[in-house]
Design a protein around this motif. Structure first.
Motif, PDB file in Angstrom:
ATOM      1  N   ALA A   1       0.816  -1.214   0.000  1.00 54.59           N
ATOM      2  CA  ALA A   1       0.000   0.000   0.000  1.00 54.59           C
ATOM      3  C   ALA A   1       0.850   1.264   0.000  1.00 54.59           C
ATOM      4  O   ALA A   1       0.468   2.259  -0.601  1.00 54.59           O
ATOM      5  CB  ALA A   1      -0.945  -0.005   1.202  1.00 54.59           C
ATOM      6  N   PHE A   2       1.946   1.228   0.703  1.00 56.38           N
ATOM      7  CA  PHE A   2       2.800   2.417   0.733  1.00 56.38           C
ATOM      8  C   PHE A   2       4.195   2.051   1.229  1.00 56.38           C
ATOM      9  O   PHE A   2       4.409   0.971   1.764  1.00 56.38           O
ATOM     10  CB  PHE A   2       2.208   3.514   1.617  1.00 56.38           C
ATOM     11  N   THR A   3       5.100   2.998   1.024  1.00 57.84           N
ATOM     12  CA  THR A   3       6.468   2.834   1.504  1.00 57.84           C
ATOM     13  C   THR A   3       6.801   4.037   2.362  1.00 57.84           C
ATOM     14  O   THR A   3       6.494   5.163   1.991  1.00 57.84           O
ATOM     15  CB  THR A   3       7.440   2.778   0.327  1.00 57.84           C
ATOM     16  N   ILE A   4       7.380   3.756   3.510  1.00 53.74           N
ATOM     17  CA  ILE A   4       7.836   4.867   4.346  1.00 53.74           C
ATOM     18  C   ILE A   4       9.342   4.756   4.456  1.00 53.74           C
ATOM     19  O   ILE A   4       9.863   3.888   5.118  1.00 53.74           O
ATOM     20  CB  ILE A   4       7.163   4.838   5.715  1.00 53.74           C
ATOM     21  N   PRO A   5      10.044   5.630   3.726  1.00 54.14           N
ATOM     22  CA  PRO A   5      11.498   5.551   3.761  1.00 54.14           C
ATOM     23  C   PRO A   5      12.052   6.150   5.043  1.00 54.14           C
ATOM     24  O   PRO A   5      11.427   7.031   5.644  1.00 54.14           O
ATOM     25  CB  PRO A   5      11.929   6.380   2.543  1.00 54.14           C
ATOM     26  N   PHE A   6      13.180   5.623   5.469  1.00 52.45           N
ATOM     27  CA  PHE A   6      13.893   6.297   6.541  1.00 52.45           C
ATOM     28  C   PHE A   6      14.787   7.312   5.856  1.00 52.45           C
ATOM     29  O   PHE A   6      15.887   6.991   5.421  1.00 52.45           O
ATOM     30  CB  PHE A   6      14.712   5.306   7.359  1.00 52.45           C
ATOM     31  N   ALA A   7      14.289   8.512   5.723  1.00 49.56           N
ATOM     32  CA  ALA A   7      15.035   9.501   4.958  1.00 49.56           C
ATOM     33  C   ALA A   7      15.216  10.770   5.785  1.00 49.56           C
ATOM     34  O   ALA A   7      14.302  11.208   6.465  1.00 49.56           O
ATOM     35  CB  ALA A   7      14.303   9.822   3.665  1.00 49.56           C
ATOM     36  N   LEU A   8      16.427  11.295   5.725  1.00 43.10           N
ATOM     37  CA  LEU A   8      16.719  12.547   6.424  1.00 43.10           C
ATOM     38  C   LEU A   8      16.979  13.627   5.382  1.00 43.10           C
ATOM     39  O   LEU A   8      17.465  13.345   4.286  1.00 43.10           O
ATOM     40  CB  LEU A   8      17.956  12.377   7.310  1.00 43.10           C
ATOM     41  N   ARG A   9      16.655  14.856   5.729  1.00 41.26           N
ATOM     42  CA  ARG A   9      16.892  15.936   4.785  1.00 41.26           C
ATOM     43  C   ARG A   9      17.535  17.113   5.507  1.00 41.26           C
ATOM     44  O   ARG A   9      17.370  17.292   6.712  1.00 41.26           O
ATOM     45  CB  ARG A   9      15.597  16.384   4.142  1.00 41.26           C
TER      46      ARG A   9
ATOM     47  N   LEU B   1      -2.316  11.904  18.846  1.00 41.96           N
ATOM     48  CA  LEU B   1      -3.393  11.209  18.155  1.00 41.96           C
ATOM     49  C   LEU B   1      -3.805  12.000  16.923  1.00 41.96           C
ATOM     50  O   LEU B   1      -3.999  11.434  15.839  1.00 41.96           O
ATOM     51  CB  LEU B   1      -4.579  11.012  19.114  1.00 41.96           C
ATOM     52  N   GLY B   2      -3.911  13.344  17.095  1.00 43.39           N
ATOM     53  CA  GLY B   2      -4.238  14.186  15.949  1.00 43.39           C
ATOM     54  C   GLY B   2      -3.198  14.052  14.851  1.00 43.39           C
ATOM     55  O   GLY B   2      -3.523  13.881  13.672  1.00 43.39           O
ATOM     56  N   PHE B   3      -1.948  14.085  15.256  1.00 46.25           N
ATOM     57  CA  PHE B   3      -0.840  13.964  14.311  1.00 46.25           C
ATOM     58  C   PHE B   3      -0.955  12.646  13.539  1.00 46.25           C
ATOM     59  O   PHE B   3      -0.884  12.595  12.300  1.00 46.25           O
ATOM     60  CB  PHE B   3       0.469  14.049  15.091  1.00 46.25           C
ATOM     61  N   LEU B   4      -1.172  11.554  14.294  1.00 45.70           N
ATOM     62  CA  LEU B   4      -1.266  10.236  13.658  1.00 45.70           C
ATOM     63  C   LEU B   4      -2.408  10.191  12.658  1.00 45.70           C
ATOM     64  O   LEU B   4      -2.264   9.678  11.547  1.00 45.70           O
ATOM     65  CB  LEU B   4      -1.496   9.164  14.725  1.00 45.70           C
ATOM     66  N   LEU B   5      -3.555  10.737  13.067  1.00 50.58           N
ATOM     67  CA  LEU B   5      -4.704  10.705  12.158  1.00 50.58           C
ATOM     68  C   LEU B   5      -4.391  11.489  10.884  1.00 50.58           C
ATOM     69  O   LEU B   5      -4.781  11.086   9.781  1.00 50.58           O
ATOM     70  CB  LEU B   5      -5.941  11.269  12.859  1.00 50.58           C
ATOM     71  N   ALA B   6      -3.656  12.585  11.042  1.00 50.70           N
ATOM     72  CA  ALA B   6      -3.268  13.351   9.853  1.00 50.70           C
ATOM     73  C   ALA B   6      -2.393  12.493   8.946  1.00 50.70           C
ATOM     74  O   ALA B   6      -2.555  12.486   7.718  1.00 50.70           O
ATOM     75  CB  ALA B   6      -2.536  14.617  10.264  1.00 50.70           C
ATOM     76  N   ILE B   7      -1.460  11.754   9.570  1.00 52.23           N
ATOM     77  CA  ILE B   7      -0.587  10.877   8.776  1.00 52.23           C
ATOM     78  C   ILE B   7      -1.426   9.837   8.029  1.00 52.23           C
ATOM     79  O   ILE B   7      -1.238   9.584   6.840  1.00 52.23           O
ATOM     80  CB  ILE B   7       0.452  10.195   9.681  1.00 52.23           C
ATOM     81  N   PHE B   8      -2.399   9.258   8.749  1.00 57.14           N
ATOM     82  CA  PHE B   8      -3.248   8.240   8.114  1.00 57.14           C
ATOM     83  C   PHE B   8      -4.014   8.845   6.939  1.00 57.14           C
ATOM     84  O   PHE B   8      -4.172   8.224   5.901  1.00 57.14           O
ATOM     85  CB  PHE B   8      -4.228   7.653   9.119  1.00 57.14           C
ATOM     86  N   TRP B   9      -4.492  10.041   7.163  1.00 56.38           N
ATOM     87  CA  TRP B   9      -5.260  10.704   6.107  1.00 56.38           C
ATOM     88  C   TRP B   9      -4.382  10.874   4.867  1.00 56.38           C
ATOM     89  O   TRP B   9      -4.794  10.556   3.746  1.00 56.38           O
ATOM     90  CB  TRP B   9      -5.755  12.065   6.612  1.00 56.38           C
ATOM     91  N   LEU B  10      -3.178  11.356   5.087  1.00 52.14           N
ATOM     92  CA  LEU B  10      -2.289  11.564   3.945  1.00 52.14           C
ATOM     93  C   LEU B  10      -1.958  10.240   3.268  1.00 52.14           C
ATOM     94  O   LEU B  10      -1.951  10.140   2.039  1.00 52.14           O
ATOM     95  CB  LEU B  10      -0.999  12.242   4.407  1.00 52.14           C
ATOM     96  N   LEU B  11      -1.704   9.221   4.082  1.00 51.78           N
ATOM     97  CA  LEU B  11      -1.369   7.926   3.491  1.00 51.78           C
ATOM     98  C   LEU B  11      -2.531   7.379   2.692  1.00 51.78           C
ATOM     99  O   LEU B  11      -2.346   6.764   1.643  1.00 51.78           O
ATOM    100  CB  LEU B  11      -1.000   6.932   4.594  1.00 51.78           C
ATOM    101  N   MET B  12      -3.742   7.609   3.185  1.00 54.94           N
ATOM    102  CA  MET B  12      -4.910   7.081   2.479  1.00 54.94           C
ATOM    103  C   MET B  12      -5.077   7.787   1.141  1.00 54.94           C
ATOM    104  O   MET B  12      -5.367   7.172   0.130  1.00 54.94           O
ATOM    105  CB  MET B  12      -6.150   7.254   3.345  1.00 54.94           C
ATOM    106  N   LYS B  13      -4.875   9.108   1.166  1.00 54.18           N
ATOM    107  CA  LYS B  13      -5.144   9.867  -0.054  1.00 54.18           C
ATOM    108  C   LYS B  13      -3.970   9.824  -1.023  1.00 54.18           C
ATOM    109  O   LYS B  13      -4.156   9.821  -2.225  1.00 54.18           O
ATOM    110  CB  LYS B  13      -5.437  11.331   0.292  1.00 54.18           C
ATOM    111  N   LEU B  14      -2.753   9.853  -0.482  1.00 54.80           N
ATOM    112  CA  LEU B  14      -1.594  10.002  -1.356  1.00 54.80           C
ATOM    113  C   LEU B  14      -0.733   8.752  -1.416  1.00 54.80           C
ATOM    114  O   LEU B  14       0.047   8.585  -2.340  1.00 54.80           O
ATOM    115  CB  LEU B  14      -0.715  11.162  -0.879  1.00 54.80           C
ATOM    116  N   GLY B  15      -0.836   7.881  -0.393  1.00 54.47           N
ATOM    117  CA  GLY B  15       0.042   6.720  -0.350  1.00 54.47           C
ATOM    118  C   GLY B  15       1.482   7.095  -0.054  1.00 54.47           C
ATOM    119  O   GLY B  15       2.393   6.320  -0.287  1.00 54.47           O
ATOM    120  N   SER B  16       1.667   8.289   0.474  1.00 56.84           N
ATOM    121  CA  SER B  16       3.030   8.712   0.794  1.00 56.84           C
ATOM    122  C   SER B  16       2.942   9.858   1.795  1.00 56.84           C
ATOM    123  O   SER B  16       1.975  10.607   1.804  1.00 56.84           O
ATOM    124  CB  SER B  16       3.746   9.181  -0.466  1.00 56.84           C
TER     125      SER B  16
END
Lengths: 481, 651, 111
Positions: free
Chosen positions: B79-87, B188-203
């Motif tokens: 469903a998605f990839t979460i890289p361990f990436a630093l910038r 919890l709010g932060f996590l839900l935001a992450i889920f939302w983004l993952l659902m819509k964008l897959g990233s």
């Protein structure tokens, strides 16, 4: 490795503990029995680890009861492998952390080994009758273990545990037989069960027969009340197996034997079950906040975690399913760690009451560090193994229904409350007359916990190996529903 | 990404491991050297990175010079990839400097401040601090929201551990727990935001999220995601309604308050929103909410600070209030202003806390300002640096706070003049309470005990060096952001951060009107004059304070009790949940669920006791029953057709 | 002889047995009544079997159809013999212990 060897290992995984268990009954001395247990557990762990390194699925078939259409058939897919690995890992941890009982040690070790054989069978069987047989083989020794070596209220508690699980088992048997007799050429094999087509009404009925059995075993709200009592009263070694490995039987069975066999029914009741599981999560978390008993607190915390896994199974999202599979392993490891802590505190200080403890961080700093790490894993902090699973499960819940994720998410707040309460009451604050005498961990215990914590952190930072082990199976199973 | 950048977070992690594992073997000097040294090395590397970035910006102004380091995938499923990436980009490098720079100074300071601890605890303290620096660096260096969340939780954990550092004290532990739990609500709010983004964008990679706007995210999505992220920011950055943990967090050692609860961790929320500026600029509703929440917090916390007598509590509420200003800035689109204020605030608030620590150290852990006074006589360096910090936070030109606060207020005026007037009111209150604090502590007569007076002394050199360095920064730090009204194109910070904020700012400035330079100058002048008046009033009022004069009544009493918000939360949330848990534990579990289970058991045993009576033991009756049963059996046997018809008819 | 006579006779015999079992308290008489019932059944079996076989012989001279009934009689007699030996043994033991063969004494076994 060639397939024959893999098959042989698969059979040995079950046969070794079975043979060891029968042999241990005959051993007169407790020490010899424990050494035998060590040898068997070590061999099984080595074999399981070897097998888990092999890609693909291992299958084995032998004739068992041809007249009934039952075969001794094992199938080790990724899901089975991760649970076999958990089982193989759990038993050395139990052996290393709990002493031999003074009363009938041989029988104790024998029953533990038989339980292991049963568990291995449950996780590997691809024949319904064999599955049921192993299900009982895993459970029945536990009745004896609880009722002979348990705490003060062991008889009453074992009785309750027995009634609950036995009712479940009978429902399961009825369900299995019902599906069995729907076939023209009756067979118990998974494939045959999968091929049976049932009407919607029949499917719903059989679904509930199976599901109740599994739900009692998990357990999910409101079928959970055997669990805190059983965890509290069983000898700690048995509790570790019960909560670390055995409750995973229920979840595993749902994934393997329920969702693919009755897809329509499991979609039909998905919302009901998922919401019940989420409600149970909050319910158990709230009770955990009020617990003053170390073991019961862990028990309710465990119910809350299992509730999330159950919800994750029924939201029908591949992400959540993958999360559940990872969490099966992670929760097993973490909860065993917590039990080791509870057992240590109880054996050393003679109490499980949190309000009677305090100040252990001064007296036992090493233990305090391990307890903090385990607690953090319990609240699924990132970089611990539980985070990955919970992240994926909540993600699946969110995809299914975002309100479910939001409501269920409250439990991660409550988890922080009760876990930190526990940590605070045990290790922080001033010492009292009781905890003044506490000792820190000795070297073997520290080593054992260090291994455990290493597993927690490693699989938390880099969970990819576990994902790769299970990913194909998850996709296949998900496609079958 | 240059490989040396990776060492910026790794060095503090190494320090954590060394100090943590060797805590029973290392001497205090070794511990302090490892702890402070690692952060210093990290600071040097950050300086290199900054220099490099500066050179690049110079060569190619306005371009994006982001460097990404992508060693492995944290999570890879279909469903998605979460890289361990630093910038490392312009915004990150600025935060790197703040975190490692101030972090190093505070490590140095702690080496002296924590001297009384035994070596293992001393090492534990430095291990936690290093772990904190590591987590904070991960937070700002993450290239996606999940890595940011990792750092986010890491700093929360360190904050928990450090607030409860003196773990023998139950109240401190409770404060630590409160901080963690309140942060979890935000998480919890932060996590839900992450889920939302993952659902819509897959990233959740910044590049993917900020690059795909408008195509895959609808306005509703953007509003929801930004609001949920803001809930996370509320928790971490102590905004209404999740601010109550921060004042309690002052239970931790003072250097911790300076580093975590003033300079760095609490600004994580600002970093998060500034990082997502592109999203926020597209969500006007969220922006309004952010601005109003920020403003409300700024004013609310300032009122409470007016009446607090604990030196650290005053500073804590002041921090909450200043964070409110930063959110106001973010809400009105002044991203550069908010980050600018993060930076200047880090200087002067760290300085204030370290100064307070110096005072507390000298006063032998007395924190009540009513029992201090005239400390300028005994502690000249602390006094001067503290005064400079007060001037900076009050917003007197040309101290650093003036520039950053002015930038936010001007932006607020452009968005809505009401924001500006309320913001100025808050600034006046800030000046008042800061100089109340200053006067009560350093002026007037000493009101402590004889013994305390005897021991009063200036703090040792390792503690005063950070004070001096931070004082210099507080004074001159503002010159990197000189507004256009004084010199055209002199706002260096805006140019530096332009690559990060350009897109967000572009959305905001459409149709925004500008102030004329004369209008802006008049506003500045009036505000500065007002602030000076308040300062004079406050200093005169409190320099002559004598013990027992203050007896809060009416509104003052309410303010003294912090508007009773803690009590309100206690009775609204904590108690009901506690009681619900008790009800479940004591009633539902044993009575309803177990009751049902045991009820079935009892029914069975009652039934069998009744049926047992049939077994009378009379052989005759057995025989009779047997024969009757046979008769009935035969009757059924011969009439089964009738019976079947009967059943089919009725069932 | 018409089959009805056998039926009525056996019915009477069987009823006598039942009545005896239900009304008498002497264990030996109860026992003999049970034997009476068994023998009523035996007699009926033999009678039906004979009749059935005779009818079958007329259709096919070599047939053995219908003789199973008589085989059953032997089975029943063997079982009855076994039953009698066990039953009498119980009664003897009972008499030795209680000096009575009243079946109502047996309710003491309950406790």
């Amino acid at each position: 490795m060639d397939p024959e060897k893999q098959q042989m290992i698969a059979v040995l995984l079950m046969a070794l503990p079975l043979a060891g268990g029968l042999l241990a009954f005959a051993l007169p001395q407790g020490k010899a029995a424990k050494n035998l247990s060590w040898v068997v557990a070590g061999l099984v762990l080595a074999l399981a680890a070897t097998l888990c390194l092999q890609p693909g699925t291992t299958q084995f078939q032998a004739s068992w009861l041809p007249a009934l259409g039952a075969q001794f058939s094992l199938e080790l897919n990724g899901l089975s492998k991760i649970l076999v690995l958990l089982t193989a890992l759990a038993f050395p941890l139990v052996l290393g952390s709990t002493p031999n009982p003074s009363h009938q040690p041989g029988a104790y070790q024998a029953l533990m080994l038989l339980t292991q054989a049963g568990l291995m069978g449950v996780f590997m069987a691809s024949d319904a009758l064999l599955f049921y047989f192993c299900w009982e083989l895993a459970l029945i020794p536990v009745y004896f273990l609880c009722s002979i070596w348990g705490g003060e209220k062991r008889i009453a508690v074992t009785f309750k545990f027995f009634i609950y699980t036995f009712v479940g088992s009978l429902l399961l048997l009825v369900g299995i037989l019902y599906v069995y007799f729907q076939q023209a050429q009756p067979s118990f094999s998974w494939q045959a069960f999968h091929a049976v087509s049932l009407s919607a009404k029949e499917q719903a009925m059989v679904f509930w027969l199976f599901f109740l059995a599994f739900a009692i075993k998990m357990p999910i709200f409101p079928l959970h009340t055997w669990q805190p009592d059983a965890y509290e009263q069983s000898p700690t070694g048995v509790t570790m197996i019960l909560s670390g490995v055995m409750v995973k039987m229920g979840l595993y069975a749902v994934i393997r034997w329920l969702l693919p066999l009755f897809p329509e029914a499991s979609h039909q009741f998905a919302s009901l079950i998922a919401w019940t599981a989420v409600a149970g999560m909050l319910y158990a978390s709230l009770i955990a906040i009020r617990q003053d008993d170390f073991k019961r607190l862990i028990a309710y915390s465990s119910i809350a975690h299992i509730g999330l896994m159950a919800a994750g199974l029924f939201v029908h999202q591949a992400v959540a399913l993958q999360g559940v599979v990872l969490q099966l392993f992670a929760h097993g490891i973490n909860v065993i760690g917590l039990w080791i802590m509870a057992d240590r505190v109880e054996r050393q200080l003679g109490t499980r009451q949190l309000s009677a403890l305090g100040g252990l961080a001064q007296k036992a700093p090493t233990m305090a560090i391990f307890l903090v790490v385990l607690s953090l894993a319990n609240i699924a902090l990132p970089l611990t193994n539980a985070f990955v699973g919970e992240f994926l499960m909540f993600n699946g819940l969110f995809r299914y229904n975002m309100w479910m994720a939001a409501v269920g998410g409250i439990s991660i707040i409550l988890a922080a409350v009760y876990t930190l309460n526990m940590v605070q009451k045990i290790i922080f604050g001033q010492t009292n007359a009781l905890t003044e005498s506490a000792q820190d961990l000795d070297a073997p215990q520290a080593l054992l916990l260090a291994i455990l914590v290493a597993v927690i952190l490693l699989t938390g930072v880099y969970p990819q190996p576990l994902i790769q082990l299970t990913q194909d199976t998850v996709q296949t199973l998900f496609a079958q529903r | 990404m240059n490989s040396y950048l990776l060492w910026i977070p790794l060095l503090p992690l190494l320090g954590f491991l060394l100090n943590g594992l060797g805590r029973n073997h290392l001497s205090k000097n070794a511990t302090a050297t490892i702890g402070a040294g690692m952060v210093f090395l990290s600071f040097v590397l950050s300086g290199f990175a900054f220099g490099q970035m500066l050179a690049l910006s110079h060569a190619d102004p306005g371009a994006n010079h982001t460097q990404v380091f992508y060693p492995f995938d944290l999570l890879r499923i279909p469903a998605f990839t979460i890289p361990f990436a630093l910038r490392v980009d312009h915004l990150t490098v600025l935060f790197l400097l703040i975190i490692t720079g101030i972090g190093f100074l505070i490590h140095l300071y702690s080496a002296a401040y924590m001297k009384e601890e035994t070596p293992p605890h001393f090492a534990r303290f430095f291990a936690y601090l290093n772990l904190f620096v590591f987590s904070m660096l991960v937070l700002v260096m993450g290239d996606n929201f999940v890595i940011m969340f990792f750092g986010w939780e890491g700093v929360g954990l360190c904050s928990y551990l450090l607030i409860g550092f003196w773990f023998k004290n139950t109240a401190y532990n409770a404060a630590a727990k409160k901080a963690f739990v309140m942060n979890r609500i935000g998480d919890l709010g932060f996590l839900l935001a992450i889920f939302w983004l993952l659902m819509k964008l897959g990233s959740v990679n910044y590049g993917d999220v900020f690059g795909q706007l408008g195509t895959q995210l609808t306005p509703t999505d953007i509003t929801a995601v930004t609001l949920l992220l803001f809930v996370g920011a509320m928790g971490k950055s102590a905004q209404i309604p999740l601010y109550t943990w921060l004042p309690d967090a002052m239970a931790g050692p003072t250097p911790v308050s300076a580093l975590i609860h003033a300079a760095t961790m609490v600004t994580a929320g600002i970093y998060m929103i500034a990082r997502s500026n592109v999203l926020y600029s597209l969500a006007p509703l969220t922006q309004t909410i952010v601005a109003i929440t920020g403003l409300a917090t700024a004013l609310f916390a300032a009122t409470i600070a007016l009446r607090q007598n604990d030196i650290k509590k005053v500073l804590a509420y002041s921090t909450v209030s200043q964070l409110g200003y930063m959110f106001l800035g973010l809400g009105v689109g002044a991203y550069t202003g908010a980050v600018f204020h993060v930076m200047t605030h880090a200087f002067f608030k760290a300085l204030l806390f370290l100064g307070a620590g110096s005072v507390i150290h000298a006063m032998h852990h007395e924190q009540d300002i009513l029992k201090m006074g005239n400390l300028r006589k005994y502690m000249p360096i602390t006094h001067i640096t503290f005064l400079l910090a007060c001037l900076a936070i009050a917003g007197i030109p040309p101290f650093s706070g003036f520039f950053s606060k002015d930038e936010i207020l001007v932006a607020a005026y452009l968005a809505n003049p009401l924001y500006y007037y309320l913001g100025v009111a808050g600034a006046l209150m800030t000046a008042f309470y800061m100089f109340r604090l200053y006067s009560l502590t350093f002026r007037g007569d000493f009101r402590g005990t004889k013994e305390q007076a005897h021991h009063l002394h200036e703090s040792p050199v390792p503690m005063t060096i950070p004070l001096v360095v931070l004082a210099i920064l507080s004074v001159v730090g503002g010159f990197i952001g000189i507004p256009a009204v004084f010199a055209a194109d002199a706002h260096w910070l805006e140019h530096f951060l332009a690559p990060v904020f350009r897109r967000g700012a572009a959305h905001v400035s459409e149709g925004a009107h500008h102030l004329s330079h004369s209008q802006e100058l008049i506003m500045m002048g009036v505000v500065t004059l007002l602030i000076l008046l308040v300062i004079v009033f406050s200093v005169r009022k409190y320099s002559t304070y004598t013990a027992g004069e203050e007896n809060p009544s009416g509104l003052a009493r309410v303010l003294y009790n912090k508007w009773y918000v803690d009590e309100l939360y206690q009775s609204l949330f904590v108690q009901p949940l506690h009681q619900l848990g008790g009800f479940f534990k004591n009633f539902t579990e044993p009575k309803i669920i177990d009751g049902a289970v045991n009820g079935i058991g009892k029914l069975v045993s009652y039934g069998s006791r009744q049926i047992r009576l049939v077994q009378s033991g009379q052989v005759g009756s057995y025989l009779l029953i047997m024969i009757l049963a046979i008769v009935v059996f035969f009757l059924v046997w011969f009439n089964d057709l009738h019976l079947q018809r009967f059943f089919q008819k009725y069932f | 002889m018409p089959i009805q006579y056998y039926i009525y006779f056996c019915l009477a015999l069987f009823s006598l047995g039942i009545i005896g079992v239900l009304t008498r308290r002497n264990a030996i008489i109860v026992f003999m009544c049970i034997e009476l019932m068994l023998n009523a059944v035996n007699l009926l079996l033999v009678a039906f079997s004979k009749m059935h076989h005779a009818a079958a012989l007329q259709a096919a001279p070599q047939t053995t159809a219908g003789i199973e009934g008589q085989l059953f009689v032997f089975f029943i007699m063997v079982v009855a013999a076994a039953e009698v030996s066990v039953g009498l043994a119980i009664i003897v033991m009972m008499y030795r212990n209680t000096h009575s063969i009243d079946i109502n004494f047996l309710n003491r076994l309950k406790n």
